[in-house]
Structures are given as structure tokens and as C-alpha cells.
Design a protein around this motif. Structure first.
Motif, mmCIF file in Angstrom:
data_model
loop_
_atom_site.group_PDB
_atom_site.id
_atom_site.type_symbol
_atom_site.label_atom_id
_atom_site.label_comp_id
_atom_site.label_asym_id
_atom_site.label_seq_id
_atom_site.Cartn_x
_atom_site.Cartn_y
_atom_site.Cartn_z
ATOM 1 N N ILE A 229 0.838 -1.206 0.000
ATOM 2 C CA ILE A 229 0.000 0.000 0.000
ATOM 3 C C ILE A 229 0.879 1.266 0.000
ATOM 4 C CG2 ILE A 229 -1.633 1.354 1.378
ATOM 5 C CD1 ILE A 229 -2.847 -1.327 2.303
ATOM 6 N N PHE A 230 1.887 1.272 0.863
ATOM 7 C CA PHE A 230 2.775 2.435 0.950
ATOM 8 C C PHE A 230 3.578 2.603 -0.340
ATOM 9 C CE2 PHE A 230 1.515 2.752 5.180
ATOM 10 C CZ PHE A 230 2.142 3.804 5.828
ATOM 11 N N TYR A 231 4.001 1.479 -0.927
ATOM 12 C CA TYR A 231 4.828 1.525 -2.142
ATOM 13 C C TYR A 231 4.015 2.027 -3.336
ATOM 14 C CZ TYR A 231 7.649 -0.104 -6.090
ATOM 15 O OH TYR A 231 8.347 -0.186 -7.265
ATOM 16 N N TYR A 232 2.894 1.393 -3.609
ATOM 17 C CA TYR A 232 2.094 1.765 -4.771
ATOM 18 C C TYR A 232 1.334 3.075 -4.574
ATOM 19 C CZ TYR A 232 3.074 -2.831 -6.760
ATOM 20 O OH TYR A 232 3.712 -3.930 -7.288
ATOM 21 N N GLY A 233 1.063 3.402 -3.286
ATOM 22 C CA GLY A 233 0.407 4.660 -3.005
ATOM 23 C C GLY A 233 1.383 5.811 -2.861
ATOM 24 N N ASN A 234 2.672 5.473 -2.965
ATOM 25 C CA ASN A 234 3.743 6.474 -2.838
ATOM 26 C C ASN A 234 3.576 7.296 -1.558
ATOM 27 O OD1 ASN A 234 6.117 7.750 -3.682
ATOM 28 N ND2 ASN A 234 4.998 9.345 -4.788
ATOM 29 N N ILE A 235 3.299 6.617 -0.465
ATOM 30 C CA ILE A 235 3.094 7.273 0.818
ATOM 31 C C ILE A 235 4.427 7.470 1.522
ATOM 32 C CG2 ILE A 235 1.983 7.094 3.082
ATOM 33 C CD1 ILE A 235 -0.136 5.309 1.746
ATOM 34 N N GLN A 236 4.763 8.681 1.848
ATOM 35 C CA GLN A 236 5.996 9.024 2.544
ATOM 36 C C GLN A 236 5.650 9.829 3.788
ATOM 37 O OE1 GLN A 236 9.048 8.021 1.613
ATOM 38 N NE2 GLN A 236 8.333 7.014 -0.257
ATOM 39 N N LEU A 237 5.961 9.256 4.958
ATOM 40 C CA LEU A 237 5.662 9.919 6.226
ATOM 41 C C LEU A 237 6.927 10.090 7.052
ATOM 42 C CD1 LEU A 237 2.383 8.018 7.197
ATOM 43 C CD2 LEU A 237 2.561 10.291 6.175
#
Length: 237
Positions: A229-237
Motif C-alpha cells: 500500500i505504501f509503495y504503490y500509493g507512494n506514501i511518505q511519512l
């Protein structure tokens, strides 16, 4: 042979346990001190692993969701039942140490990046060096654990072989579906998540806590989902 590294790893756990059994008659005072020493060492290893996270939110969410799932299906109770069954079959005179040895050593040997990376290397390239190295480490760890926790450590070789063997056999399919960057991200976060579990194992060994670590194991599967999810959603926190 894709399973060679895994089989060697399992064999070294068995050999280490048998060697450790020769030290089983150590006095209780020494046994207690050794257990504390093992617990402290395990905690340090877990902390080193836990600090490798690049997205700690993935670790936190994985542990929380994994704990809910694990408590619902009660993996800890199931693993302990296997340990108790072994005690009965072996007519063990070591009390709860058989179950404790089986559960503790299984968790230590299964959790960690070397198991995944080594199995992938074995399955894809036929390179067993990582699992050979892991096997040597597990073997020496088995000596120490078996000297205090007994014969239950030996049976941890079974879930280790099943877990790593499955990854090795399906390694080529995994790498075809999963991009290398995502795989690297998953392994990093899985290592960190596993590290926190290993800290809990160390605290349990020392008798400080009674965390049902096996009930946290589903967190490793949740890491895979959240990593995607983080990879494909390009989520950076």
C-alpha cells in the motif's frame, strides 16, 4: 537444489540442541544467570533490528493489526499446545521447559531477514550462503538455549524448514510478481517488526514480561500488505 540451505539450517539446529543437552545438568543458580544473559543478548539483537525501519508507521500498524488477528486465532495457545503434546510424547521430566524451548526457539529462528533473504537466494540462484550462515548462528544459539530450555529446542527445526522451504520453492514466482524495490522495502520493515517481537522474547526469557509473542506473528503478513500500500500509493511519512 533449492532446499539444501534450508535443510542444512534445520540440521544445524538439531546438532546444536544435542550438544546443548550435554550441559543440561547445570545448577539452577547458573541456569538462571545464563537465562538472564540470553534474554539481554536477545533484546540487543531485537533493538538493532527494530531501529532499521524507514517507515515506522508500517511497523506500528502491523503490530497492532497483527496482535488483534493473533489474539483472535490465539496462535500462542496453539504453539504451546504443540509443545505440551511433545512433553507428553517424550514423557519429559523438564516440566514446562519443553514447550517453552519449542516456542521460544521457533520464534527466534523464524523471525528475521536472514530467513527470507536466504530462502529467496536459495530458490532463485541456488546460492545457500546466507542460510549456511544463519544455520551456523542458529546452531550456536541452539546450544545455549538447549542447555537451559532442553530438548524442545530441537523441534523448532520443523517450522524453520517448513517456513524457509516454502519461500525457497516459490522464490521465482515471488520475484516475478514483486518489484525488487518493494521487496527491499518489505524486508526492511519486516526486519524492524520482527525486531520488536524479539525484544519481547528477550523480556519473556528474563521473566520481566509475559507477552504472547506468537500472537504477534500475523504482523509479518500485515507488513507485506502495508508495504504494498505504501509503495504503490507512494506514501511518505
Amino acid at each position: 537444489m533449492a532446499l539444501l540451505g534450508t535443510l542444512v539450517n534445520g540440521l544445524l539446529i538439531i546438532i546444536g540442541t544435542l550438544i546443548g543437552r550435554s550441559f543440561r545438568n547445570i545448577p539452577d543458580k547458573i541456569r538462571d544467570t545464563v537465562m538472564y544473559a540470553i534474554g539481554l543478548a536477545v533484546i540487543i539483537i531485537g533493538l538493532q533490528m527494530g531501529l532499521k525501519s524507514e517507515q515506522f508507521l508500517v511497523v506500528i500498524l502491523s503490530l497492532v493489526i497483527g496482535a488483534v488477528i493473533g489474539e483472535f486465532i490465539d496462535l500462542d495457545d496453539k504453539l504451546n499446545r504443540v509443545g505440551k503434546w511433545l512433553e507428553v510424547k517424550l514423557n519429559a521430566k523438564e516440566g514446562n521447559y519443553v514447550a517453552q524451548g519449542f516456542v521460544t526457539s521457533t520464534l527466534i529462528f523464524v523471525i528475521g531477514a536472514m530467513a527470507v533473504l536466504g530462502a529467496l537466494d536459495s530458490g532463485i540462484r541456488g546460492d545457500h550462503n546466507i542460510l549456511y550462515t544463519k544455520g551456523i548462528i542458529d546452531g550456536f544459539t541452539s546450544i545455549v538455549l538447549a542447555s537451559t530450555l532442553g530438548i524442545g529446542v530441537l523441534f523448532s527445526a520443523v517450522p524453520v524448514v517448513l517456513y524457509q522451504g516454502t519461500i525457497a520453492l516459490f522464490a521465482t514466482q515471488i520475484t516475478k510478481v514483486v518489484p525488487q524495490e518493494l521487496l527491499d522495502f518489505f524486508i526492511t520493515e519486516m526486519t524492524a517488526t520482527g525486531g520488536i517481537m524479539i525484544v519481547a522474547i528477550g523480556l519473556n526469557i528474563m521473566g520481566v514480561t509475559k507477552v504472547r509473542v506468537a500472537n504477534l506473528l500475523p504482523a509479518l503478513a500485515i507488513v507485506a500488505v502495508l508495504s504494498a500500500i505504501f509503495y504503490y500509493g507512494n506514501i511518505q511519512l
